[in-house]
Write a protein that holds these residues in place. Structure first.
Motif, PDB file in Angstrom:
ATOM      1  N   ASP A 156       0.860  -1.186   0.000  1.00 36.17           N
ATOM      2  CA  ASP A 156       0.000   0.000   0.000  1.00 36.17           C
ATOM      3  C   ASP A 156       0.894   1.232   0.000  1.00 36.17           C
ATOM      4  N   ASP A 157       0.495   2.252  -0.736  1.00 36.02           N
ATOM      5  CA  ASP A 157       1.316   3.459  -0.849  1.00 36.02           C
ATOM      6  C   ASP A 157       1.595   4.052   0.530  1.00 36.02           C
ATOM      7  N   VAL A 158       2.800   4.615   0.676  1.00 41.68           N
ATOM      8  CA  VAL A 158       3.252   5.155   1.966  1.00 41.68           C
ATOM      9  C   VAL A 158       3.581   6.628   1.816  1.00 41.68           C
ATOM     10  N   SER A 159       3.100   7.435   2.777  1.00 42.07           N
ATOM     11  CA  SER A 159       3.405   8.865   2.801  1.00 42.07           C
ATOM     12  C   SER A 159       4.211   9.261   4.029  1.00 42.07           C
ATOM     13  N   ASP A 160       4.203   8.438   5.068  1.00 49.91           N
ATOM     14  CA  ASP A 160       4.844   8.763   6.337  1.00 49.91           C
ATOM     15  C   ASP A 160       6.367   8.804   6.185  1.00 49.91           C
ATOM     16  N   PRO A 161       6.997   9.985   6.373  1.00 50.12           N
ATOM     17  CA  PRO A 161       8.457  10.078   6.250  1.00 50.12           C
ATOM     18  C   PRO A 161       9.196   9.164   7.220  1.00 50.12           C
ATOM     19  N   HIS A 162       8.612   8.939   8.394  1.00 48.23           N
ATOM     20  CA  HIS A 162       9.260   8.069   9.377  1.00 48.23           C
ATOM     21  C   HIS A 162       9.380   6.641   8.841  1.00 48.23           C
ATOM     22  N   VAL A 163       8.324   6.152   8.211  1.00 51.46           N
ATOM     23  CA  VAL A 163       8.355   4.809   7.629  1.00 51.46           C
ATOM     24  C   VAL A 163       9.371   4.745   6.497  1.00 51.46           C
ATOM     25  N   LEU A 164       9.381   5.770   5.651  1.00 51.69           N
ATOM     26  CA  LEU A 164      10.315   5.790   4.524  1.00 51.69           C
ATOM     27  C   LEU A 164      11.764   5.810   5.009  1.00 51.69           C
ATOM     28  N   ARG A 214       7.476  17.692   0.695  1.00 51.16           N
ATOM     29  CA  ARG A 214       6.348  16.758   0.840  1.00 51.16           C
ATOM     30  C   ARG A 214       6.107  16.086  -0.500  1.00 51.16           C
ATOM     31  N   ILE A 215       6.422  14.808  -0.583  1.00 54.94           N
ATOM     32  CA  ILE A 215       6.365  14.133  -1.876  1.00 54.94           C
ATOM     33  C   ILE A 215       5.082  13.335  -2.088  1.00 54.94           C
ATOM     34  N   GLY A 216       4.251  13.206  -1.039  1.00 58.85           N
ATOM     35  CA  GLY A 216       3.009  12.471  -1.210  1.00 58.85           C
ATOM     36  C   GLY A 216       3.208  10.969  -1.195  1.00 58.85           C
ATOM     37  N   PRO A 217       2.200  10.205  -1.589  1.00 54.29           N
ATOM     38  CA  PRO A 217       2.287   8.740  -1.526  1.00 54.29           C
ATOM     39  C   PRO A 217       3.411   8.191  -2.392  1.00 54.29           C
ATOM     40  N   VAL A 218       4.063   7.160  -1.893  1.00 57.20           N
ATOM     41  CA  VAL A 218       5.179   6.508  -2.572  1.00 57.20           C
ATOM     42  C   VAL A 218       4.895   5.017  -2.654  1.00 57.20           C
ATOM     43  N   ARG A 219       5.171   4.394  -3.806  1.00 57.07           N
ATOM     44  CA  ARG A 219       4.970   2.949  -3.942  1.00 57.07           C
ATOM     45  C   ARG A 219       6.279   2.184  -3.835  1.00 57.07           C
ATOM     46  N   LEU A 220       7.413   2.874  -4.012  1.00 55.85           N
ATOM     47  CA  LEU A 220       8.722   2.217  -3.915  1.00 55.85           C
ATOM     48  C   LEU A 220       9.755   3.232  -3.451  1.00 55.85           C
TER      49      LEU A 220
END
Length: 389
Positions: free
Chosen positions: A251-259, A325-331
């Motif tokens: 699922d797409d991720v937006s949270d910078p902490h997770v990234l 702020r880059i928004g949702p990321v898939r990879l």
């Protein structure tokens, strides 16, 4: 003495290995990947390619094109085993073999005619030997220079031999689409077309200074290739050019902490990889792919070489922060390259964020590597990662 370079490229290597080991897959369309929703194929058999299936294609898209596609997870250890067998075969024919990847290599075959006959006969002997040893086919390209040998190996796939003789180079470049030159990507192609450069030889319509002004040093390299010039030698053994790691989210991720947590895990993985090979790199590259498959890469070249995961991670985080702020990321992924050993200009000022002279970090990394090799990779884990379990 006329110089000849040979490029060996195994045919649909990963998929062919799976078909070799599993007779039920032979003659059927096969893709190597996983059935996760966001997975992409790392390889596709020639039976699958007839349906338009290609490597790096999302699995769901491949299945739409070819519903009967057999998707297998792959066995990397097995690929390495067969790759080693292939490289051993190649070493019997030339003292100079450069492994470019797990399934391809360059050979300098200059002066081998007295031992093995003319280039075409040598190519056939090598292909026969590879098949006898591994049960797999390979395609061969031969040319006076390295980049043309690589292009030639793709002209008559699968299981083919293509030779570009010295006197054929000029005419060949007149019909070679410029995008076939290694290094000419999707961004450079429209710029080249704007100058009416559609074929490799068209690059010679303009002066070297013209190309340098517009593309920098890379422009000079392009101009030379348009004239069939490539001074790059075949290097004994070759060297890894980069190391990278990436993760695709279900699922797409937006949270910078997770990234950033993932960047830390990836940084540790690639740092350990290059330390095992005794390498240090200077260029850190961040890769981000969005839900619409748009992709960006951002790079930072350091003033020093490093194999420290903390330095790789901090650089990657800075590149990420610079995007705002880059928004949702898939990879998301990170890599390190530029391993050449260059002398470094010494600084008169201490930089607390520059660990290049910090031997304690190197010693700590080596100690961590030793513990993980002995007791397992999960024996030592960063506190930051434990917080996210």
């Amino acid at each position: 003495m006329q110089k000849y370079i040979m490029h060996i490229d195994m045919d649909a290597f990963f998929a062919s290995v799976e078909q070799l080991d599993n007779p039920a897959l032979r003659g059927r369309p096969v893709g190597v990947g996983s059935m996760h929703r966001r997975s992409v194929l790392s390889a596709a058999s020639y039976e699958a390619r007839k349906f338009g299936v290609r490597s790096a294609m999302p699995v769901h898209q491949a299945l739409k094109l070819c519903p009967q596609l057999q998707v297998v997870s792959g066995t990397r250890g097995r690929y390495k085993e067969i790759s080693d067998q292939v490289m051993k075969v190649l070493g019997n024919y030339s003292p100079v073999v450069e492994q470019a990847s797990i399934d391809e290599a360059y050979l300098d075959i200059t002066g081998t005619q007295k031992l093995f006959g003319p280039p075409r006969k040598l190519a056939q002997s090598i292909k026969d030997d590879i098949y006898k040893t591994t049960g797999l086919t390979a395609s061969v390209g031969i040319a006076p220079v390295k980049f043309l040998a690589k292009i030639a190996s793709d002209l008559n796939k699968p299981n083919g031999i293509s030779i570009i003789e010295p006197h054929e180079v000029e005419e060949f470049l007149k019909t070679l689409p410029v995008e076939k030159i290694p290094g000419v990507g999707k961004k450079a192609l429209p710029r080249l077309h704007a100058f009416s450069v559609k074929f490799a030889a068209d690059l010679r319509k303009y002066s070297p200074e013209f190309w340098k002004e517009r593309f920098g040093e890379r422009g000079l390299v392009l101009y030379e290739k348009g004239a069939g010039i490539d001074p790059t030698p075949v290097t004994l053994g070759g060297q890894m050019k980069s190391s990278s790691a990436e993760n695709t989210f279900d699922d797409d991720v937006s949270d910078p902490h997770v990234l950033k947590t993932l960047l830390l895990k990836q940084s540790e993985r690639i740092a350990a990889d290059i330390r095992r090979k005794g390498l240090k790199g200077r260029t850190i590259t961040l890769k981000i792919k969005f839900p619409d498959f748009r992709q960006i890469t951002r790079s930072k070249t350091l003033d020093f070489r490093t194999s420290h995961s903390g330095t790789i991670y901090k650089t990657g985080c800075k590149l990420l922060d610079n995007e705002g702020r880059i928004g949702p990321v898939r990879l998301i992924g990170i890599g390190i390259s530029n391993f050449e050993n260059r002398s470094r200009q010494l600084s008169l000022l201490d930089d607390p964020e520059n660990p290049v002279d910090d031997k304690k970090l190197d010693q700590l990394d080596k100690a961590v590597d030793q513990v993980r090799r002995k007791f397992g990779i999960n024996m030592l884990t960063r506190g930051r990662l434990l917080e996210d379990e």
